[in-house]
Design an enzyme around this catalytic site. Structure first.
Site, PDB file in Angstrom:
ATOM      1  N   ALA A 189      14.983  -9.258  -3.633  1.00  0.00           N
ATOM      2  CA  ALA A 189      14.301  -8.771  -5.137  1.00  0.00           C
ATOM      3  C   ALA A 189      15.171  -7.797  -5.745  1.00  0.00           C
ATOM      4  O   ALA A 189      15.418  -7.919  -6.842  1.00  0.00           O
ATOM      5  CB  ALA A 189      12.976  -8.041  -4.644  1.00  0.00           C
ATOM      6  N   CYS A 223     -20.484   9.313   2.844  1.00  0.00           N
ATOM      7  CA  CYS A 223     -21.476  10.116   2.671  1.00  0.00           C
ATOM      8  C   CYS A 223     -21.820  10.426   1.065  1.00  0.00           C
ATOM      9  O   CYS A 223     -20.951  10.129   0.316  1.00  0.00           O
ATOM     10  CB  CYS A 223     -20.989  11.586   3.246  1.00  0.00           C
ATOM     11  SG  CYS A 223     -19.641  12.290   2.494  1.00  0.00           S
ATOM     12  N   GLY A 255       9.009 -11.300  -3.031  1.00  0.00           N
ATOM     13  CA  GLY A 255       8.880 -10.465  -1.617  1.00  0.00           C
ATOM     14  C   GLY A 255       7.478 -10.761  -0.976  1.00  0.00           C
ATOM     15  O   GLY A 255       7.064  -9.623  -0.295  1.00  0.00           O
ATOM     16  N   THR A 256       6.827 -11.942  -1.148  1.00  0.00           N
ATOM     17  CA  THR A 256       5.497 -11.935  -0.259  1.00  0.00           C
ATOM     18  C   THR A 256       5.641 -13.648   0.489  1.00  0.00           C
ATOM     19  O   THR A 256       6.065 -14.219   0.154  1.00  0.00           O
ATOM     20  CB  THR A 256       4.506 -12.016  -1.079  1.00  0.00           C
ATOM     21  OG1 THR A 256       3.434 -12.348  -0.308  1.00  0.00           O
ATOM     22  CG2 THR A 256       4.481 -12.744  -2.047  1.00  0.00           C
ATOM     23  N   ASN A 271      12.683 -14.602  -3.098  1.00  0.00           N
ATOM     24  CA  ASN A 271      12.445 -14.496  -2.014  1.00  0.00           C
ATOM     25  C   ASN A 271      13.541 -15.094  -1.193  1.00  0.00           C
ATOM     26  O   ASN A 271      13.819 -16.214  -1.178  1.00  0.00           O
ATOM     27  CB  ASN A 271      11.221 -15.238  -1.223  1.00  0.00           C
ATOM     28  CG  ASN A 271      10.599 -14.495   0.103  1.00  0.00           C
ATOM     29  OD1 ASN A 271      11.523 -14.487   0.993  1.00  0.00           O
ATOM     30  ND2 ASN A 271       9.535 -14.328   0.189  1.00  0.00           N
ATOM     31  N   HIS A 322      -4.419  -4.539  -2.221  1.00  0.00           N
ATOM     32  CA  HIS A 322      -4.798  -4.188  -0.675  1.00  0.00           C
ATOM     33  C   HIS A 322      -5.141  -2.654  -0.563  1.00  0.00           C
ATOM     34  O   HIS A 322      -5.111  -2.116   0.380  1.00  0.00           O
ATOM     35  CB  HIS A 322      -3.886  -4.707   0.094  1.00  0.00           C
ATOM     36  CG  HIS A 322      -4.060  -5.987   0.367  1.00  0.00           C
ATOM     37  ND1 HIS A 322      -2.858  -6.687   0.836  1.00  0.00           N
ATOM     38  CD2 HIS A 322      -4.931  -7.179   0.034  1.00  0.00           C
ATOM     39  CE1 HIS A 322      -2.991  -8.209   0.924  1.00  0.00           C
ATOM     40  NE2 HIS A 322      -4.263  -8.273   0.463  1.00  0.00           N
ATOM     41  N   VAL A 371       0.792  -1.191  -0.105  1.00  0.00           N
ATOM     42  CA  VAL A 371      -0.051   0.013   0.076  1.00  0.00           C
ATOM     43  C   VAL A 371       0.899   1.294   0.053  1.00  0.00           C
ATOM     44  O   VAL A 371       0.464   2.400   0.172  1.00  0.00           O
ATOM     45  CB  VAL A 371      -0.851  -0.192   1.307  1.00  0.00           C
ATOM     46  CG1 VAL A 371      -1.923  -1.091   1.085  1.00  0.00           C
ATOM     47  CG2 VAL A 371      -0.075   0.000   2.607  1.00  0.00           C
ATOM     48  N   ASP A 372       2.212   0.978  -0.141  1.00  0.00           N
ATOM     49  CA  ASP A 372       3.162   2.358   0.159  1.00  0.00           C
ATOM     50  C   ASP A 372       3.297   3.036  -1.232  1.00  0.00           C
ATOM     51  O   ASP A 372       3.741   4.303  -1.077  1.00  0.00           O
ATOM     52  CB  ASP A 372       4.395   1.572   0.448  1.00  0.00           C
ATOM     53  CG  ASP A 372       5.199   0.759  -0.515  1.00  0.00           C
ATOM     54  OD1 ASP A 372       4.915   0.658  -1.852  1.00  0.00           O
ATOM     55  OD2 ASP A 372       5.627  -0.017  -0.114  1.00  0.00           O
TER      56      ASP A 372
HETATM   57  P1  OAD Z   1       5.074 -10.141   4.852  1.00  0.00           P
HETATM   58  O1  OAD Z   1       5.828  -9.278   5.740  1.00  0.00           O
HETATM   59  O2  OAD Z   1       4.316 -11.111   5.286  1.00  0.00           O
HETATM   60  O3  OAD Z   1       6.254 -10.910   3.997  1.00  0.00           O
HETATM   61  C1  OAD Z   1       7.353 -10.198   3.397  1.00  0.00           C
HETATM   62  C2  OAD Z   1       8.136 -11.360   2.618  1.00  0.00           C
HETATM   63  O4  OAD Z   1       9.389 -10.761   1.904  1.00  0.00           O
HETATM   64  C3  OAD Z   1       8.814 -12.565   3.537  1.00  0.00           C
HETATM   65  O5  OAD Z   1       8.469 -13.694   3.081  1.00  0.00           O
HETATM   66  C4  OAD Z   1      10.134 -12.138   3.495  1.00  0.00           C
HETATM   67  O6  OAD Z   1      10.879 -13.321   3.494  1.00  0.00           O
HETATM   68  C5  OAD Z   1      10.264 -11.423   2.204  1.00  0.00           C
HETATM   69  N1  OAD Z   1      11.530 -10.627   2.076  1.00  0.00           N
HETATM   70  C6  OAD Z   1      12.063  -9.769   2.928  1.00  0.00           C
HETATM   71  N2  OAD Z   1      12.997  -8.860   2.484  1.00  0.00           N
HETATM   72  C7  OAD Z   1      13.272  -9.212   1.125  1.00  0.00           C
HETATM   73  C8  OAD Z   1      13.872  -8.790  -0.060  1.00  0.00           C
HETATM   74  N3  OAD Z   1      14.767  -7.637   0.074  1.00  0.00           N
HETATM   75  N4  OAD Z   1      13.548  -9.282  -1.189  1.00  0.00           N
HETATM   76  C9  OAD Z   1      12.491 -10.111  -1.160  1.00  0.00           C
HETATM   77  N5  OAD Z   1      11.830 -10.594  -0.343  1.00  0.00           N
HETATM   78  C10 OAD Z   1      12.270 -10.142   0.925  1.00  0.00           C
HETATM   79  O7  OAD Z   1       4.520  -9.321   3.762  1.00  0.00           O
HETATM   80  P2  OAD Z   1       3.321  -9.685   2.651  1.00  0.00           P
HETATM   81  O8  OAD Z   1       3.672 -10.983   2.044  1.00  0.00           O
HETATM   82  O9  OAD Z   1       3.311  -8.361   1.568  1.00  0.00           O
HETATM   83  O10 OAD Z   1      -2.258  -6.989   4.118  1.00  0.00           O
HETATM   84  O11 OAD Z   1       2.091  -9.768   3.429  1.00  0.00           O
HETATM   85  C11 OAD Z   1       0.702  -9.872   2.796  1.00  0.00           C
HETATM   86  C12 OAD Z   1      -0.139  -8.952   3.495  1.00  0.00           C
HETATM   87  O12 OAD Z   1      -0.157  -9.238   4.903  1.00  0.00           O
HETATM   88  C13 OAD Z   1       0.081  -7.333   3.316  1.00  0.00           C
HETATM   89  O13 OAD Z   1      -0.295  -6.897   2.134  1.00  0.00           O
HETATM   90  C14 OAD Z   1      -1.017  -7.094   4.609  1.00  0.00           C
HETATM   91  C15 OAD Z   1      -0.402  -8.086   5.595  1.00  0.00           C
HETATM   92  O14 OAD Z   1      -1.030  -8.360   6.681  1.00  0.00           O
HETATM   93  C16 OAD Z   1      -3.017  -6.066   4.492  1.00  0.00           C
HETATM   94  O15 OAD Z   1      -2.519  -5.134   5.205  1.00  0.00           O
HETATM   95  C17 OAD Z   1      -4.519  -6.396   3.933  1.00  0.00           C
END
Ligand code: OAD
Length: 254
Positions: free
Chosen positions: A240, A136, A196-197, A222, A124, A108-109
């Site tokens: 990434a 409203c 990165g998820t 990842n 999201h 969301v950034d």
């Molecule tokens: P997470 O914080 O759950 O996961 C981040 C992932 O990025 C992890 O698997 C890390 O290993 C990986 N990571 C960290 N540094 C990295 C890098 N430099 N390059 C690549 N990967 C890296 O975040 P999301 O998966 O985005 O939802 O979380 C999903 C959703 O959960 C978010 O959109 C948010 C949250 O609750 C809502 O707010 C609805």
């Protein structure tokens, strides 16, 4: 030169990254950690310090709008001080040069947009959009608001003076049906990159399996294992920003 294990695996991806080859990319918080934006999970994750149910649910924000907005206002300030990194820049270049490329982000950034990415599907929502809590009748569903920081918390709706809400999807809320339909359509692709998820939050986490089912070559980028690691065609263990930087010079989507 010492080859990182993933460096041997770049060719199959680079070959597939042709203009018009229908590539879909799904990104998560890991794409922005290189910019200084904290992820949600892990040792440095936001959910370690804050409980989602006290901050990111409709009930929580209704109960204590000041606390909820304090958190969103803090995140807006933090992100406003960050710059897109190399991962955002490479993805932006690809989306600009290949109109068939689809970029779906859970983030969301707004850093993909700031890097110049086009046609971003914001799964999201966005920290940089707001809406009227009471919906409203004079207000649009969402509008852009870049105020950082808000002079008064919680901020109020410019149309009715009631409470504002951030334009993000909270736990317990559904995904915008247009966004869902666009994302489902984007799973009909030749190459699907999940980057990165943590692949824990559905329905976004299900998109890679859907793409594979529909015949896409699927790749995870990842540094850490995730629940989809065993279910993709190729895993590249690294950040990434490093991996996309290494793929970019070889890719034909430039
Ligand atoms: P997470 O914080 O759950 O996961 C981040 C992932 O990025 C992890 O698997 C890390 O290993 C990986 N990571 C960290 N540094 C990295 C890098 N430099 N390059 C690549 N990967 C890296 O975040 P999301 O998966 O985005 O939802 O979380 C999903 C959703 O959960 C978010 O959109 C948010 C949250 O609750 C809502 O707010 C609805």
């Amino acid at each position: 030169m010492t080859l990182m294990p993933w460096e041997r695996e770049l060719a199959p991806i680079a070959e597939r990254l042709r203009v018009g080859a229908r590539t879909t990319v799904l990104t998560g918080a890991g794409v922005s950690t290189g910019s200084g934006v904290p992820p949600f999970r892990g040792d440095e994750g936001l959910w370690r310090r804050y409980r989602p149910e006290t901050l990111a649910t409709p009930a929580a924000c209704q109960r204590d709008p000041g606390l909820g907005w304090d958190w969103y206002d803090w995140r807006r300030q933090l992100v406003a001080g960050c710059e897109p990194n190399r991962a955002h820049a490479v993805l932006a270049a690809w989306t600009r040069h290949d109109p068939t490329m689809r970029l779906i982000t859970q983030n969301v950034d707004g850093l993909h947009e700031r890097a110049g990415s086009e046609r971003v599907i914001r799964f999201h929502g966005s920290l940089w959009e707001v809406g009227c809590w009471d919906r409203c009748p004079s207000s649009p569903a969402r509008w852009s608001d870049l105020t950082v920081p808000f002079p008064v918390l919680p901020p109020t709706c410019r149309y009715c003076g009631g409470l504002l809400r951030p334009g993000v999807v909270w736990f317990g809320e559904g995904i915008d049906p247009t966004v869902l339909a666009d994302s489902e359509a984007a799973t009909a692709c030749e190459l699907f990159l999940t980057i990165g998820t943590s692949a824990l939050v559905y329905p976004a986490a299900g998109l890679v399996a859907r793409a594979r089912e529909r015949g896409a070559f699927t790749v995870e980028i990842n540094p850490d294992e995730t629940p989809v690691s065993d279910h993709v065609d190729l895993v590249l263990r690294g950040t990434a920003e490093a991996i996309l930087d290494a793929i970019e010079p070889h890719s034909a989507a430039r």
